[in-house]
Structure formats: structure tokens, C-alpha cells
Design an enzyme around this catalytic site. Structure first.
Site: not given
Ligand SMILES: NC(=O)c1ccc[n+]([C@@H]2O[C@H](COP(=O)([O-])OP(=O)(O)OC[C@H]3O[C@@H](n4cnc5c(N)ncnc54)[C@H](OP(=O)(O)O)[C@@H]3O)[C@@H](O)[C@H]2O)c1
Length: 350
Positions: A10, A12, A150
Site C-alpha cells: 500500500s 509509495y 534513493c
Molecule cells: N519512498 C522512496 O522514495 C523510497 C526510496 C528508496 C527506498 N525506500 C524504502 O522502501 C521502503 C518502503 O518505503 P515507502 O516510501 O513505500 O514507505 P510507505 O509509503 O510508508 O509504505 C510502507 C508500507 O509498509 C507498511 N508498513 C508500515 N509499517 C509496517 C511494519 N512495521 N511492518 C510491515 N509493514 C509495514 C504500510 O502498509 P500497511 O500499514 O497498509 O500494512 C505502508 O503502506 C522503506 O524501507 C523505504 O526506506 C523508499
């Protein structure tokens, strides 16, 4: 056909993985997890995907999903992956982890950069740092990939040729600028539109967590320890990263030496472009020109005044900075065409 699951779908990064994987001819996305949206159609969290898939979110744990698929993408916050991924690796399912939990090879770097001891230090050597252009052969021969951060990706892409050419003598200094999607979908007072819009906010003048992986990778490429520092700013964009890095040299470095360093590293790379134009509006890399794509745009300039190489990188944080590199790594690991599902052209106007 390879079956995959996405934990944290769910979010980003999970949403971008889904958007891209739905176009992949060799992949079937079988399970996507979310606690908040359990039972709902995927379009409830990602309205842009309406009409493109009938998938619904599942409340199953990553371990349960991993037992049913060939490969699991972990798109969950850092810290939460390390708690469950060891069991999944043990089960034998391939893992591509988008969090920071398996990027650093030295367990002692986790207290330094993340403030916690790694719960599975022995597993770190089983993960390959998923920057495909630097670690292609290792990715081909592994079952587990840790997708780079990133800001780290843009920095490393733009600085690695200088490290390889032995041009980095002291510390490198990175100025990073990132759009709002870099901090995920969880809102806070600081991300409220009224507070964030029209601001350029330095949120991490020193000590940014990605410094650990930048030092790790540049040191590996250079064959000698490289130290780095970074100041990171949130800017008025939704997607995109621009890193402007400085490398101070003992004397003048000729343009042709710089071109040789960059070309020899990236000559055959489909996703690396040089944005070096003598005139026009877009003379150097600009995130506006990579958004929506898996490209990394690079540029470099010799500052003759103080003997400084300026190395510039621009990426879409959600694609080349996470989901794109994750899929490129999967393609390499599974023996698919490396650019499968990744050849969309950047948007012209965002
Ligand atoms: N955004 C970026 O540009 C980017 C770039 C490089 C790396 N990343 C990495 O990619 C990962 C995801 O980033 P994101 O930006 O997509 O974050 P996000 O938008 O906050 O999404 C993370 C998802 O993980 C679920 N979640 C939250 N806490 C959790 C937990 N304790 N255990 C299991 N699931 C959990 C949540 O879904 P539900 O609550 O619906 O289950 C949430 O929608 C992170 O580790 C981030 O550091 C992100």
C-alpha cells in the site's frame, strides 16, 4: 512465469513496484499485503491502477506470502524488514528488500547509521547491494538483494567513476535534494501542504543515514577507504532527486580524463545518460527529465577556481531510486531481459 509477492504494497514504493510489474510479461503478482487495506482492491490505495488489476490486498504476513511465491519484494519501513526477512531467507524464497536493513555489509555500521544492533548480522553477507550497474554479476548469482537508498543511488552513480579512476583523495561532499514522496505515505506536521509547499528545507545537514552506504560502495570501487558527508534538503517536488557532489583534487583534471572515467564505467549501460549540453535550458541533469523512468542522468564539471570536480546525478526516487532498481535486479537474477518493464520514457512535463 515467476510468481511474486509484495509486502507493504500500500506504500509509495510498493505502489510503484505494482505499477511496473503489472506490465512485466514474465511475472505474475500473486499477493500484495497491507494491514490498512486488507480485503480492499488495490485501487483503493493506488487509484492510478484502477482497471489494470483485480488484485486485492491481503492481511497475510510476509512469511505466509513468501511460502507461496518464488520471490518476495519487501517494501516495508526499515527496521521492520530485519525482523522477518531472516525467516523468509531460511524458507528459501528469493528476497528483494527495498528497506535499509540489508544494505550495509558490516554489522557495526548499523548502530552508527541506524541506532540499532542488527538482529541477523550473519545474513548481511547473503545480500548483494542492488545497484545493477555496479554489481551485475553478483546479482546474477544471488537469491537476495538489498535495494540501495534513493539519495545514495544518485550519489554513488555520479561519484563511482571518479572513485574508480582514483580521483577521490579526501572526503566527498554531497548536496542532496529530494521530493516529498521520498519520505513515504505517512503524513506528519512537517509534510502538511501548508508547511512543505514552497519550502526548501534542510532536514539533515549532517549524519544522513545513506552516508554509510555511499562510503561502503565508493570504498569498494576505489579499492581504498573513501569518506563522505551529505546535507539533504526537501524541496518543492513530489518525485525526484538531484545530488550535486564535490570532490576536491590536487590540481586541474582535464575534461577528457573525466569523460574517460565516466564513459569507461557506463558506456554500455542502457539506463545511464549523460546530460551535458553546451546551451539550452537543460544543460545538466534535472529530475524533471527523468521522472517516470528508470534513467539516471549524470553530468560533471571541473571547477578550475578551487580544483573541485562537481558530479551531478538526477533520478526518480521511486523508480531508479527504488522500484526500478528492484525490478532491474530481479530481471538480472531471474535471467529476464534486464530492461523488461522498465523502458517507459520519462514524462516531459511534471
Ligand atoms: N519512498 C522512496 O522514495 C523510497 C526510496 C528508496 C527506498 N525506500 C524504502 O522502501 C521502503 C518502503 O518505503 P515507502 O516510501 O513505500 O514507505 P510507505 O509509503 O510508508 O509504505 C510502507 C508500507 O509498509 C507498511 N508498513 C508500515 N509499517 C509496517 C511494519 N512495521 N511492518 C510491515 N509493514 C509495514 C504500510 O502498509 P500497511 O500499514 O497498509 O500494512 C505502508 O503502506 C522503506 O524501507 C523505504 O526506506 C523508499
Amino acid at each position: 512465469m515467476v510468481t511474486v509477492g509484495i509486502a507493504g504494497a500500500s506504500g509509495y514504493a510498493g505502489g510503484e513496484l505494482l505499477r511496473l510489474l503489472l506490465q512485466h510479461p514474465e511475472v505474475e503478482v500473486q499477493k500484495v499485503t497491507s494491514k490498512q487495506y486488507a480485503g480492499d482492491y488495490v485501487f483503493s490505495a493506488h487509484p492510478n491502477l484502477k482497471g489494470l488489476t483485480d488484485l486485492t490486498f491481503s492481511a497475510e504476513s510476509p512469511e505466509e506470502v513468501a511460502a507461496r511465491v518464488d520471490l518476495l519484494f519487501m517494501a516495508v519501513p526499515h527496521g521492520s524488514s530485519a525482523a522477518v526477512t531472516p525467516g523468509i531467507v531460511e524458507q528459501g524464497t528469493r528476497v528483494i528488500d527495498l528497506s535499509a536493513d540489508f544494505r550495509l555489509h558490516n554489522p557495526e555500521d548499523y548502530p552508527t547509521w541506524y541506532g540499532w544492533d542488527h538482529p541477523a548480522p550473519d545474513l548481511l553477507e547473503k545480500f548483494v547491494y542492488g545497484l545493477p550497474e555496479l554489481h551485475r554479476e553478483e546479482i546474477r548469482n544471488t537469491r537476495n538483494v538489498a535495494v540501495p537508498g534513493c539519495l545514495a543511488s544518485s550519489s554513488i552513480y555520479s561519484l563511482a567513476p571518479l572513485a574508480k579512476a582514483g580521483l577521490i583523495k579526501g572526503s566527498v561532499l554531497v548536496d542532496g535534494k529530494i521530493g516529498s514522496s521520498g519520505s513515504g505515505n505517512k503524513a506528519s506536521a512537517a509534510t502538511h501542504f501548508s508547511e512543505r509547499y514552497n519550502s526548501v528545507r534542510i532536514y539533515s545537514p549532517t549524519g544522513h543515514r545513506h552516508i554509510g552506504e555511499i562510503e561502503q560502495e565508493l570504498s569498494l570501487v576505489a579499492g581504498t577507504p573513501v569518506s563522505a558527508t551529505m546535507s539533504a534538503h526537501s524541496v518543492n517536488m513530489v518525485r525526484g532527486i538531484l545530488t550535486t557532489s564535490s570532490v576536491f583534487t590536487d590540481g586541474q583534471i582535464e575534461d577528457r580524463t573525466l569523460w574517460k572515467a565516466y564513459r569507461s564505467m557506463y558506456r554500455d549501460e542502457k539506463f545511464v545518460r549523460f546530460m551535458m549540453n553546451k546551451d539550452g535550458t537543460y544543460r545538466y541533469p534535472d529530475p524533471k527529465l527523468v521522472v517516470g523512468s528508470n534513467f539516471v542522468d549524470l553530468g560533471f564539471v571541473m571547477d578550475q577556481h578551487v580544483n573541485r570536480i562537481v558530479a551531478i546525478g538526477a533520478i526518480d526516487n521511486l523508480i531508479k531510486g527504488t522500484a526500478g532498481n528492484a525490478i532491474q535486479s530481479m530481471n538480472i537474477m531471474m535471467g529476464f531481459r534486464e530492461n523488461e518493464a522498465l523502458m517507459a520514457a520519462p514524462m516531459r512535463l511534471v
